[in-house]
Design a protein around this motif. Structure first.
Motif, PDB file in Angstrom:
ATOM      1  N   UNK A   1       5.569  12.106  -8.915  1.00 27.63           N
ATOM      2  CA  UNK A   1       7.152  12.477  -8.645  1.00 27.63           C
ATOM      3  C   UNK A   1       7.082  12.965  -7.520  1.00 27.63           C
ATOM      4  N   UNK A   2       6.533  14.303  -7.287  1.00 28.57           N
ATOM      5  CA  UNK A   2       6.489  14.895  -6.015  1.00 28.57           C
ATOM      6  C   UNK A   2       6.438  14.162  -4.682  1.00 28.57           C
ATOM      7  N   UNK A   3       5.425  13.395  -4.765  1.00 29.06           N
ATOM      8  CA  UNK A   3       4.961  12.509  -3.674  1.00 29.06           C
ATOM      9  C   UNK A   3       6.118  11.454  -3.325  1.00 29.06           C
ATOM     10  N   UNK A   4       6.678  10.994  -4.579  1.00 29.11           N
ATOM     11  CA  UNK A   4       7.869   9.755  -4.473  1.00 29.11           C
ATOM     12  C   UNK A   4       9.235  10.477  -3.937  1.00 29.11           C
ATOM     13  N   UNK A   5       9.318  11.835  -4.348  1.00 27.98           N
ATOM     14  CA  UNK A   5      10.567  12.586  -4.027  1.00 27.98           C
ATOM     15  C   UNK A   5      10.584  13.150  -2.382  1.00 27.98           C
ATOM     16  N   UNK A   6       9.067  13.426  -2.046  1.00 27.67           N
ATOM     17  CA  UNK A   6       9.026  13.750  -0.451  1.00 27.67           C
ATOM     18  C   UNK A   6       9.242  12.330   0.124  1.00 27.67           C
ATOM     19  N   UNK A   7       8.705  11.309  -0.284  1.00 24.97           N
ATOM     20  CA  UNK A   7       8.590  10.116   0.414  1.00 24.97           C
ATOM     21  C   UNK A   7      10.155   9.707   0.713  1.00 24.97           C
ATOM     22  N   UNK A   8      10.925   9.727  -0.513  1.00 22.68           N
ATOM     23  CA  UNK A   8      12.343   9.394  -0.667  1.00 22.68           C
ATOM     24  C   UNK A   8      13.070  10.270   0.682  1.00 22.68           C
ATOM     25  N   UNK A   9      12.685  11.591   0.645  1.00 21.93           N
ATOM     26  CA  UNK A   9      13.443  12.451   1.455  1.00 21.93           C
ATOM     27  C   UNK A   9      13.128  11.883   3.089  1.00 21.93           C
ATOM     28  N   UNK A  10      11.885  11.701   3.150  1.00 25.01           N
ATOM     29  CA  UNK A  10      11.481  11.287   4.500  1.00 25.01           C
ATOM     30  C   UNK A  10      12.280   9.962   4.879  1.00 25.01           C
ATOM     31  N   UNK A  11      12.238   9.014   4.164  1.00 21.28           N
ATOM     32  CA  UNK A  11      12.933   7.704   4.157  1.00 21.28           C
ATOM     33  C   UNK A  11      14.249   8.020   4.492  1.00 21.28           C
ATOM     34  N   UNK A  12      15.091   8.711   3.755  1.00 18.86           N
ATOM     35  CA  UNK A  12      16.462   9.153   3.701  1.00 18.86           C
ATOM     36  C   UNK A  12      16.674   9.399   5.166  1.00 18.86           C
ATOM     37  N   UNK A  13      15.777  10.628   5.636  1.00 20.19           N
ATOM     38  CA  UNK A  13      15.994  11.300   6.882  1.00 20.19           C
ATOM     39  C   UNK A  13      16.039   9.755   7.880  1.00 20.19           C
ATOM     40  N   UNK A  14      15.030   9.148   7.723  1.00 20.05           N
ATOM     41  CA  UNK A  14      14.990   8.045   8.761  1.00 20.05           C
ATOM     42  C   UNK A  14      15.927   7.034   8.718  1.00 20.05           C
ATOM     43  N   UNK A  15      16.624   6.853   7.688  1.00 22.82           N
ATOM     44  CA  UNK A  15      17.635   5.952   7.549  1.00 22.82           C
ATOM     45  C   UNK A  15      19.011   6.693   8.231  1.00 22.82           C
ATOM     46  N   UNK A  16      19.121   8.068   8.155  1.00 24.78           N
ATOM     47  CA  UNK A  16      20.125   8.697   8.813  1.00 24.78           C
ATOM     48  C   UNK A  16      20.001   8.579  10.448  1.00 24.78           C
TER      49      UNK A  16
ATOM     50  N   UNK B   1      18.545   6.230  12.189  1.00 23.09           N
ATOM     51  CA  UNK B   1      18.390   4.803  12.353  1.00 23.09           C
ATOM     52  C   UNK B   1      19.631   4.292  12.835  1.00 23.09           C
ATOM     53  N   UNK B   2      19.363   3.301  13.734  1.00 19.90           N
ATOM     54  CA  UNK B   2      20.678   2.700  14.312  1.00 19.90           C
ATOM     55  C   UNK B   2      21.276   1.805  13.160  1.00 19.90           C
ATOM     56  N   UNK B   3      22.819   1.603  13.234  1.00 14.64           N
ATOM     57  CA  UNK B   3      23.318   1.062  12.211  1.00 14.64           C
ATOM     58  C   UNK B   3      22.702  -0.626  11.923  1.00 14.64           C
ATOM     59  N   UNK B   4      22.226  -1.250  12.877  1.00 12.22           N
ATOM     60  CA  UNK B   4      21.798  -2.334  12.795  1.00 12.22           C
ATOM     61  C   UNK B   4      20.415  -2.563  11.893  1.00 12.22           C
ATOM     62  N   UNK B   5      19.582  -1.590  12.268  1.00 14.71           N
ATOM     63  CA  UNK B   5      18.359  -1.283  11.480  1.00 14.71           C
ATOM     64  C   UNK B   5      18.656  -0.860  10.123  1.00 14.71           C
ATOM     65  N   UNK B   6      19.592  -0.092   9.849  1.00 16.52           N
ATOM     66  CA  UNK B   6      19.757   0.431   8.517  1.00 16.52           C
ATOM     67  C   UNK B   6      19.969  -0.871   7.578  1.00 16.52           C
ATOM     68  N   UNK B   7      20.403  -1.601   7.866  1.00 18.60           N
ATOM     69  CA  UNK B   7      20.850  -2.703   7.117  1.00 18.60           C
ATOM     70  C   UNK B   7      19.476  -3.506   6.498  1.00 18.60           C
ATOM     71  N   UNK B   8      18.680  -3.254   7.185  1.00 15.49           N
ATOM     72  CA  UNK B   8      17.220  -3.954   6.909  1.00 15.49           C
ATOM     73  C   UNK B   8      16.277  -2.835   6.375  1.00 15.49           C
ATOM     74  N   UNK B   9      16.493  -1.638   6.711  1.00 13.08           N
ATOM     75  CA  UNK B   9      15.820  -0.374   6.270  1.00 13.08           C
ATOM     76  C   UNK B   9      16.050  -0.082   4.758  1.00 13.08           C
ATOM     77  N   UNK B  10      17.576  -0.053   4.745  1.00 14.19           N
ATOM     78  CA  UNK B  10      17.747   0.393   3.078  1.00 14.19           C
ATOM     79  C   UNK B  10      17.299  -0.160   1.898  1.00 14.19           C
ATOM     80  N   UNK B  11      17.366  -1.528   1.963  1.00 14.03           N
ATOM     81  CA  UNK B  11      16.793  -2.442   0.986  1.00 14.03           C
ATOM     82  C   UNK B  11      15.533  -2.567   0.994  1.00 14.03           C
ATOM     83  N   UNK B  12      14.759  -2.404   2.069  1.00 15.67           N
ATOM     84  CA  UNK B  12      13.410  -2.397   2.134  1.00 15.67           C
ATOM     85  C   UNK B  12      12.762  -1.280   1.476  1.00 15.67           C
ATOM     86  N   UNK B  13      13.216  -0.013   1.938  1.00  8.37           N
ATOM     87  CA  UNK B  13      12.777   1.166   1.194  1.00  8.37           C
ATOM     88  C   UNK B  13      13.217   1.384  -0.057  1.00  8.37           C
TER      89      UNK B  13
END
Lengths: 215, 570
Positions: free
Chosen positions: B167-182, B184-196
């Motif tokens: 769970x710790x690994x997945x929480x940290x992963x989620x944190x890293x990915x949320x940070x990347x989503x923030x 990212x460019x809006x156009x990329x966000x549309x692809x990244x969000x569902x993918x993550x």
């Protein structure tokens, strides 16, 4: 005859002075600078000023400009300018004001002392003397502009060149070993062909021909 | 490419063997067992395709490793004890690989320390914290071969430890990915969000499935099947996002940017770096010539774009509005010209740098040669003067000296005047000869009156009809400009008279702002070349030394037209 000499090479200045004194002329001043030449001419008012074209202070054409200035201020003073290299433009400038008593010669002509002193006398008397080299330059160039020149016979062309040098009919006759009468015939034919106004005045004759060649 | 095919073939054989084994076991749910090697095949296919299309991107290799882990996990369902044991030990590695993929997307490289630690953490959870699961449960491995005995308490503690750490690994992963989503460019966000979201869901489905499945009315087989399908879809989703989602460029260009930043230290050819980035070893970089019209390769040789094969693509590279070069690539390897253009634009400054370097090298070589030619021209001129003086004037003076000596021997004084005059005429001739030499070195008119007067004088003395047109040239120009212009005209006219067989010559002088334009033309036979004569070449060097331009047009039968522009600061 009183003469002022302008020549920056001291040896040549001395040589010229000796030649002229030997020919019986009175050399009243000889200077090596264009400004001094103008001042000296104004002071002595000689019959003739003989000057090199390339002179101090600029070592360019200061001698020629001094000669032209002397002509403007003292039309009675004849000038003879000498140069290592002849240019059509200088001849035109010298004859430009239409006044008499002008000479333009290659510097080396002074070695032929008799001819040179003769030229000086003619200029002092209000005649015009142009170096044969500059005349041939003008004739060659004019040939490209005026077809009439090609219609002249070789003899007439010789006469035209000598006229342009400022020679009298008598001198032309002597040079070409023909009679003065024949020279008169040639000149009148040249006048007709080139459509020039007839004139007995040697100086006016030169001006008319030079003007024709330069046009 | 061959090695990729081999990997694919190997994977297919392994999967085939495994599926055949399961079928042979004759269990009711053999299709469920077959889903593992099938999922491995999906991983393998997606990974190999990504690898092939983007050789420099590590996403493909990660997926292939994922495929391997699936094939190994599938071994747990065989009947051979040793193979089963291997499958049990590595049972949860596919999840760790998905975590790796999530962090490494889109370049396939782990960009931050957090990501690297998290991915290592994921593998620790899946490999190390998995140990209590088979160590204290004899039922987990065939015949309890991996077990030290049944210890229910330790087993429970181990399971909770693995879950907690997971769970710790997945929480940290989620944190890293949320940070990347923030970020990212809006156009990329549309692809990244569902993918993550999909990736995280696929991972969480493994621990959560058995807990939530029954309450949703699903059988164990259905839950496992769903988990496998979810996980098997992960590489497909990532491969599609990587190849089509618009990340490829950013990812590869990040890499290229990193190369550019370090290129000062590693002088690797730009084309190699671009080729590596874009996965096309045949990629070439060509450079625009100074006027931007022609293209030249790295050695300065002309590059003919019309000779490109049909499968070669070409993309122009611009810097500002200026074309600085082009990238030539294999269109069968890279099907997206925009990708090449993007990479080329990132490298534009480096391309321009290379181009300028090549240009500088060429002009430096030119400069050296022209300096050598100027020195040679100076030497030649000196040699010619020496020759003129030696052959002409010196001989004349010797003869004149003999003549003078003869004067001394004349008996009769009557002959003396004639002899002396002859001597004088001879000296006149020598003087005239000397004047000619002096004039050729430095024309009097040029010194006394400047360029226009000197050229008028030159034209006056031409043996052919010569037209002179002077426009706007008034006053004196800098001495070097006047002299060079004069010698250009003099040499041009001399050449025309000597070689052109012309009827008329034309000289033009025109002062444009800050430059003097000199033209020498004839109506002769043409065919003159700058390289042809030492004279013209020497002039070109002279003009070059003043920063001017020298052009000669001389078509056969079309006359020769020499145009020289000299800069003059007025």
């Amino acid at each position: 005859m009183r003469i002022v000499i302008g020549e920056d090479e001291a040896l040549l200045r001395t040589g010229l002075t000796h030649v002229m004194q030997a020919a019986g002329f009175d050399v009243v001043a000889s200077v090596g600078d264009a400004h001094e030449l103008v001042r000296s001419a104004g002071e002595h008012l000689p019959d003739v000023v003989v000057t090199d074209i390339r002179m101090p202070p600029d070592h360019k054409d200061a001698g020629l400009r001094a000669a032209l200035e002397i002509r403007r201020e003292h039309p009675g003073i004849a000038v003879v300018v000498l140069s290592q290299h002849l240019q059509r433009a200088y001849a035109v400038e010298l004859l430009g004001d239409g006044s008499s008593g002008v000479g333009y010669l290659l510097k080396q002509r002074i070695a032929d002392i008799d001819t040179f002193t003769d030229d000086l006398r003619r200029v002092a008397a209000g005649g015009t003397v142009l170096d044969p080299e500059v005349v041939s330059l003008m004739v060659a160039r004019a040939r490209g502009h005026h077809d009439a020149l090609d219609r002249l016979t070789p003899r007439q062309q010789q006469v035209l060149a000598l006229m342009s040098e400022g020679r009298t009919n008598a001198a032309i006759a002597r040079t070409l070993s023909i009679t003065e009468r024949a020279v008169v015939q040639h000149t009148s034919h040249i006048y007709d062909e080139l459509d020039l106004a007839l004139s007995d005045d040697d100086h006016r004759r030169v001006l008319a021909v030079i003007r024709y060649l330069s046009s | 490419m061959v090695s990729l095919a081999l990997i694919g073939a190997f994977g297919a054989v392994v999967a085939g063997v495994e599926i055949a084994l399961f079928a042979e076991q004759d269990v009711a749910l053999w299709w469920l067992l077959a889903l593992f090697p099938a999922g491995g095949c999906v991983h393998l296919a997606a990974g190999l395709e990504a690898w092939r299309r983007r050789p420099s991107n590590r996403t493909g290799p990660i997926m292939v490793i994922g495929a391997l882990s699936w094939f190994v996990v599938a071994l747990a369902n065989t009947v051979t004890p040793v193979l089963v044991a291997v499958g049990v030990v590595l049972a949860t590695t596919p999840l760790a690989v998905v975590v790796w993929l999530l962090h490494a997307f889109p370049s396939g490289r782990l960009r931050s320390r957090t990501s690297r630690l998290t991915v290592v953490g994921g593998f620790v959870v899946s490999l190390v914290l998995e140990v209590p699961g088979y160590l204290f449960d004899p039922g987990a491995s065939p015949g309890g071969m991996l077990s030290v005995g049944h210890r229910a308490d330790l087993l429970r503690a181990g399971t909770w430890l693995q879950r907690g750490a997971g769970i710790v690994v997945m929480l940290v992963t989620a944190g890293v990915l949320i940070d990347r989503l923030l970020t990212a460019r809006p156009s990329q966000r549309g692809v990244l969000l569902p993918l993550y979201a999909y990736g995280i869901l696929a991972v969480l489905a493994t621990p959560l499935g058995p807990l939530l499945g029954p309450s949703a009315g699903l059988s164990v087989a259905q839950v496992v099947g769903l988990q496998i399908v979810l996980l098997a879809g992960v590489p497909v989703a990532f491969a599609v996002a990587m190849l089509r989602g618009g990340f490829a460029r950013t990812a590869e260009i990040q890499e290229l940017s990193a190369w550019l930043a370090s290129s000062a230290a590693t002088p690797e050819p730009l084309a190699d770096a671009l080729g590596r980035t874009l996965g096309d070893p045949s990629l070439q970089v060509v450079y625009a010539s100074r006027d931007g019209r022609a293209l030249v390769d790295g050695d300065g040789a002309p590059f003919d774009t019309s000779a490109l094969g049909e499968h070669r693509g070409l993309v122009d590279i611009q810097l500002g509005s200026r074309r600085i070069g082009a990238v030539v690539y294999d269109a069968t390897v890279i099907d997206d010209a925009e990708l090449v253009r993007g990479a080329g634009q990132v490298a534009a400054l480096a391309i321009d740098h290379d181009r300028l370097t090549a240009e500088l090298r060429a002009s430096h070589a030119d400069l050296q040669q022209s300096r050598a030619r100027l020195v040679e021209a100076g030497d030649r001129a000196r040699q010619r003067i020496a020759q003129d003086l030696h052959d002409g004037l010196q001989v004349e003076l010797v003869l004149l000296a003999l003549e003078a000596q003869q004067l001394a021997r004349l008996d009769g004084a009557a002959d003396l005047p004639d002899a002396a005059t002859r001597l004088r005429v001879g000296i006149d001739g020598a003087a005239q000869h000397l004047r000619g030499i002096v004039h050729a070195l430095m024309p009097a008119a040029l010194v006394e009156r400047g360029l226009t007067a000197a050229i008028e004088d030159l034209v006056d003395r031409m043996p052919l009809p010569t037209r002179l047109a002077v426009a706007e040239v008034d006053g004196r120009l800098p001495a070097t400009v006047e002299r060079t212009a004069y010698f250009v005209v003099a040499e041009g006219l001399t050449n025309a008279v000597k070689h052109a067989a012309a009827d008329t010559l034309t000289v033009t002088l025109e002062q444009a702002p800050a430059r003097l334009v000199i033209g020498v033309s004839d109506d002769g036979v043409g065919g003159a070349r700058q390289e042809g004569g030492a004279g013209l070449h020497g002039l070109a060097d002279r003009v070059d030394a003043l920063g001017g331009r020298f052009t000669i047009e001389s078509p056969a039968g079309g006359g020769t037209h020499l145009v020289v522009e000299l800069p003059c600061g007025s």
